[in-house]
Write an enzyme that holds these catalytic residues in place. Structure first.
Site, PDB file in Angstrom:
ATOM      1  N   PHE A 211       1.259  -1.262  -0.150  1.00  0.00           N
ATOM      2  CA  PHE A 211      -0.108   0.108  -0.311  1.00  0.00           C
ATOM      3  C   PHE A 211       0.972   1.379  -0.058  1.00  0.00           C
ATOM      4  O   PHE A 211       1.890   0.723   0.456  1.00  0.00           O
ATOM      5  CB  PHE A 211      -0.558  -0.007   1.455  1.00  0.00           C
ATOM      6  N   CYS A 212       0.433   2.442  -0.551  1.00  0.00           N
ATOM      7  CA  CYS A 212       0.816   4.120  -0.741  1.00  0.00           C
ATOM      8  C   CYS A 212       1.266   4.338   0.970  1.00  0.00           C
ATOM      9  O   CYS A 212       1.319   3.741   1.935  1.00  0.00           O
ATOM     10  CB  CYS A 212      -0.711   5.141  -0.862  1.00  0.00           C
ATOM     11  N   PRO A 213       2.806   3.983   0.763  1.00  0.00           N
ATOM     12  CA  PRO A 213       4.274   4.282  -0.726  1.00  0.00           C
ATOM     13  C   PRO A 213       4.363   3.754  -0.597  1.00  0.00           C
ATOM     14  O   PRO A 213       5.653   4.034  -1.735  1.00  0.00           O
ATOM     15  CB  PRO A 213       4.550   6.292   0.544  1.00  0.00           C
TER      16      PRO A 213
ATOM     17  N   ASP B  64      -2.401  -1.390  -5.435  1.00  0.00           N
ATOM     18  CA  ASP B  64      -3.329  -0.384  -4.550  1.00  0.00           C
ATOM     19  C   ASP B  64      -3.987   0.342  -5.421  1.00  0.00           C
ATOM     20  O   ASP B  64      -3.255   1.043  -7.005  1.00  0.00           O
ATOM     21  CB  ASP B  64      -2.505  -0.102  -3.630  1.00  0.00           C
TER      22      ASP B  64
END
Length: 79
Positions: A16-18, A43
């Site tokens: 997931f981000c980042p 994501d």
């Protein structure tokens, strides 16, 4: 056996981000300028982040698609 349509691949599924973009930042350096990197991610934020990454750093987003909940990008490394 056919030749793959890319020079390297980054599997960012489940991240997931980042994290996907951070990994992309490192992995793109393993590709020669003009070479193709295939990125597979799950994501949805990558649909925003990866095009911006390419725009800001001078890489070409050759293709992007979504298939079965996976986002697949092909990026041509800039100079």
């Amino acid at each position: 056996m056919s030749k793959p349509d890319h020079d390297a691949e980054l599997d960012a599924r489940g991240l997931f981000c980042p994290e996907p973009v951070m990994m992309l930042h490192n992995r793109i350096n393993d590709v020669e300028p003009g070479g193709l990197l295939r990125v597979v991610a799950t994501d949805p934020s990558t649909t925003r982040d990866i095009p911006r990454f390419c725009q800001f750093l001078g890489h070409e987003l050759v293709s992007e698609q979504e298939k079965d909940g996976e986002f697949i990008y092909v990026i041509r490394r800039g100079e």
